[in-house]
Write a protein that holds these residues in place. Structure first.
Motif, PDB file in Angstrom:
ATOM      1  N   ILE A 143      89.551 -17.523 -65.498  1.00  0.00           N
ATOM      2  CA  ILE A 143      88.507 -18.138 -64.679  1.00  0.00           C
ATOM      3  C   ILE A 143      89.128 -19.180 -63.758  1.00  0.00           C
ATOM      4  O   ILE A 143      90.013 -19.940 -64.154  1.00  0.00           O
ATOM      5  N   LYS A 144      88.664 -19.212 -62.523  1.00  0.00           N
ATOM      6  CA  LYS A 144      89.209 -20.132 -61.530  1.00  0.00           C
ATOM      7  C   LYS A 144      88.177 -21.174 -61.122  1.00  0.00           C
ATOM      8  O   LYS A 144      86.973 -20.903 -61.101  1.00  0.00           O
ATOM      9  N   ILE A 145      88.674 -22.347 -60.807  1.00  0.00           N
ATOM     10  CA  ILE A 145      87.837 -23.441 -60.318  1.00  0.00           C
ATOM     11  C   ILE A 145      88.423 -23.910 -58.991  1.00  0.00           C
ATOM     12  O   ILE A 145      89.604 -24.282 -58.921  1.00  0.00           O
ATOM     13  N   ASN A 146      87.608 -23.869 -57.950  1.00  0.00           N
ATOM     14  CA  ASN A 146      88.017 -24.352 -56.644  1.00  0.00           C
ATOM     15  C   ASN A 146      87.325 -25.684 -56.384  1.00  0.00           C
ATOM     16  O   ASN A 146      86.092 -25.758 -56.396  1.00  0.00           O
ATOM     17  N   VAL A 147      88.103 -26.728 -56.175  1.00  0.00           N
ATOM     18  CA  VAL A 147      87.549 -28.054 -55.957  1.00  0.00           C
ATOM     19  C   VAL A 147      88.274 -28.720 -54.794  1.00  0.00           C
ATOM     20  O   VAL A 147      89.395 -28.336 -54.434  1.00  0.00           O
ATOM     21  N   SER A 148      87.628 -29.718 -54.225  1.00  0.00           N
ATOM     22  CA  SER A 148      88.245 -30.576 -53.223  1.00  0.00           C
ATOM     23  C   SER A 148      88.089 -32.007 -53.698  1.00  0.00           C
ATOM     24  O   SER A 148      86.957 -32.494 -53.856  1.00  0.00           O
ATOM     25  N   LEU A 149      89.205 -32.667 -53.961  1.00  0.00           N
ATOM     26  CA  LEU A 149      89.202 -34.029 -54.483  1.00  0.00           C
ATOM     27  C   LEU A 149      89.380 -35.027 -53.342  1.00  0.00           C
ATOM     28  O   LEU A 149      90.199 -34.811 -52.440  1.00  0.00           O
ATOM     29  N   VAL A 150      88.633 -36.102 -53.399  1.00  0.00           N
ATOM     30  CA  VAL A 150      88.657 -37.098 -52.340  1.00  0.00           C
ATOM     31  C   VAL A 150      89.347 -38.367 -52.820  1.00  0.00           C
ATOM     32  O   VAL A 150      89.038 -38.876 -53.908  1.00  0.00           O
ATOM     33  N   PHE A 151      90.274 -38.868 -52.013  1.00  0.00           N
ATOM     34  CA  PHE A 151      90.922 -40.152 -52.265  1.00  0.00           C
ATOM     35  C   PHE A 151      90.780 -41.002 -51.005  1.00  0.00           C
ATOM     36  O   PHE A 151      90.960 -40.502 -49.893  1.00  0.00           O
ATOM     37  N   ARG A 152      90.487 -42.272 -51.176  1.00  0.00           N
ATOM     38  CA  ARG A 152      90.371 -43.177 -50.039  1.00  0.00           C
ATOM     39  C   ARG A 152      90.871 -44.553 -50.466  1.00  0.00           C
ATOM     40  O   ARG A 152      90.784 -44.930 -51.635  1.00  0.00           O
ATOM     41  N   ALA A 153      91.390 -45.287 -49.501  1.00  0.00           N
ATOM     42  CA  ALA A 153      91.949 -46.601 -49.788  1.00  0.00           C
ATOM     43  C   ALA A 153      90.903 -47.682 -49.537  1.00  0.00           C
ATOM     44  O   ALA A 153      90.315 -47.741 -48.456  1.00  0.00           O
ATOM     45  N   PRO A 246      92.424 -29.966 -51.455  1.00  0.00           N
ATOM     46  CA  PRO A 246      91.877 -28.746 -52.073  1.00  0.00           C
ATOM     47  C   PRO A 246      92.771 -28.262 -53.205  1.00  0.00           C
ATOM     48  O   PRO A 246      93.995 -28.185 -53.054  1.00  0.00           O
ATOM     49  N   LEU A 247      92.145 -27.932 -54.329  1.00  0.00           N
ATOM     50  CA  LEU A 247      92.866 -27.446 -55.502  1.00  0.00           C
ATOM     51  C   LEU A 247      92.223 -26.154 -55.995  1.00  0.00           C
ATOM     52  O   LEU A 247      90.996 -26.012 -55.959  1.00  0.00           O
ATOM     53  N   THR A 248      93.051 -25.254 -56.471  1.00  0.00           N
ATOM     54  CA  THR A 248      92.572 -24.088 -57.215  1.00  0.00           C
ATOM     55  C   THR A 248      93.170 -24.167 -58.604  1.00  0.00           C
ATOM     56  O   THR A 248      94.397 -24.104 -58.766  1.00  0.00           O
ATOM     57  N   LEU A 249      92.304 -24.321 -59.598  1.00  0.00           N
ATOM     58  CA  LEU A 249      92.729 -24.385 -60.994  1.00  0.00           C
ATOM     59  C   LEU A 249      92.361 -23.072 -61.681  1.00  0.00           C
ATOM     60  O   LEU A 249      91.381 -22.422 -61.304  1.00  0.00           O
ATOM     61  N   ALA A 250      93.117 -22.701 -62.682  1.00  0.00           N
ATOM     62  CA  ALA A 250      92.828 -21.478 -63.426  1.00  0.00           C
ATOM     63  C   ALA A 250      93.072 -21.722 -64.901  1.00  0.00           C
ATOM     64  O   ALA A 250      94.007 -22.435 -65.276  1.00  0.00           O
ATOM     65  N   THR A 251      92.220 -21.143 -65.736  1.00  0.00           N
ATOM     66  CA  THR A 251      92.439 -21.231 -67.174  1.00  0.00           C
ATOM     67  C   THR A 251      93.713 -20.469 -67.524  1.00  0.00           C
ATOM     68  O   THR A 251      94.098 -19.519 -66.828  1.00  0.00           O
ATOM     69  N   LEU A 252      94.367 -20.878 -68.592  1.00  0.00           N
ATOM     70  CA  LEU A 252      95.633 -20.247 -68.971  1.00  0.00           C
ATOM     71  C   LEU A 252      95.422 -18.809 -69.415  1.00  0.00           C
ATOM     72  O   LEU A 252      96.289 -17.960 -69.242  1.00  0.00           O
ATOM     73  N   THR A 253      94.261 -18.510 -69.989  1.00  0.00           N
ATOM     74  CA  THR A 253      93.915 -17.151 -70.404  1.00  0.00           C
ATOM     75  C   THR A 253      92.514 -16.818 -69.900  1.00  0.00           C
ATOM     76  O   THR A 253      91.789 -17.694 -69.425  1.00  0.00           O
TER      77      THR A 253
END
Length: 272
Positions: A143-153, A246-253
């Motif tokens: 299973i994949k998770i597509n997220v966009s993480l925000v960082f600001r100063a 932008p990140l794409t994460l995936a479960t190991l199995t």
């Protein structure tokens, strides 16, 4: 939430921007884990960031129809298509006309009219059945998770933006890539099992991570893709003041029904 670079314990370090007043459930937390999904290392580093609109979790389920090729349509597709559509009959009429036959005449013992009537019975018929269209489950990727993480100063771009971004890259990339040749590794690898490992597998894969967001925790996971928009705004020292990663994460199995049920009910998941 805790201020950037600070945590609840002496060993915990949270890399994040300041998001005072934002609900903890809207902050995604990423941290290193081992292959059992347990936190790895004595120094508990975490990257915290809100997820902007557009993030989604998706599963691709592979269903195939292996019996499709068993129908008559696959054996003689052009002929079957002409029979089903009725396109064969006009062509046969032209063929009969070339030889001077009519529906009332015959060629040898063949009754042309009977042939035409029989061919017409094929119009609108299909060889597709429930059996040869049955799908079977052939597996699924993780299973994949597509997220966009925000960082600001807010006050310190180096600490609030650069530090968590650098940590994400450190987790995404291999922990070590060997630059030695096979001969050099064989000569200096040592004896025994350790020597064999150093010779044959000298590099170290990327870090496994855990991902916590809202009421769900998935671990172990891997970072499949990471992006860094290099045109993001910067301060006078060249550090990003605000950036969306932008990140794409995936479960190991791959996950089954029970895994998802546990994740929904308890708020956590581990593949072991």
């Amino acid at each position: 939430m805790a201020a950037p670079g600070q945590g609840t314990t002496a060993d915990q370090q949270i890399l994040s921007s300041q998001w005072l007043g934002l609900s903890e459930h809207l902050i995604a937390k990423i941290y290193p884990v081992d292959n059992r999904g347990l936190r790895a290392g004595q120094e508990q580093i975490e990257v915290h960031a809100p997820v902007i609109a557009g993030g989604n979790m998706e599963a691709t389920l592979n269903w195939q129809s292996p019996f499709e090729q068993s129908s008559p349509d696959s054996k003689a597709p052009a002929l079957i298509a002409m029979l089903q559509s009725g396109a064969l009959l006009p062509g046969m009429n032209d063929f009969y006309s070339f030889f001077g036959w009519t529906s009332k005449s015959g060629s040898g013992s063949a009754d042309v009219g009977a042939i035409e009537r029989n061919i017409k019975k094929f119009e609108g018929r299909s060889g597709i059945t429930k059996l040869n269209s049955t799908q079977i489950f052939t597996g699924m990727p993780p299973i994949k998770i597509n997220v966009s993480l925000v960082f600001r100063a807010f006050s310190d771009p180096k600490r609030e933006v650069a530090a968590p971004l650098q940590q994400l890259w450190a987790w995404a990339l291999p922990q070590k890539l060997s630059g030695d040749s096979l001969v050099a590794r064989a000569a200096g690898g040592g004896d025994g099992i350790d020597g064999a490992i150093n010779s044959m597998f000298p590099s170290v894969a990327p870090q496994l991570i855990g991902f916590q967001y809202k009421q769900r925790t998935l671990a172990p996971m891997v970072i499949e893709t990471i992006g860094e928009p290099i045109d993001a705004p910067i301060d006078q020292d060249g550090y990003y003041t605000e950036i969306t990663i932008p990140l794409t994460l995936a479960t190991l199995t791959a996950l089954d029904r029970d895994d998802m049920k546990k994740m929904m009910m308890s708020g956590s998941y581990s593949s072991n």
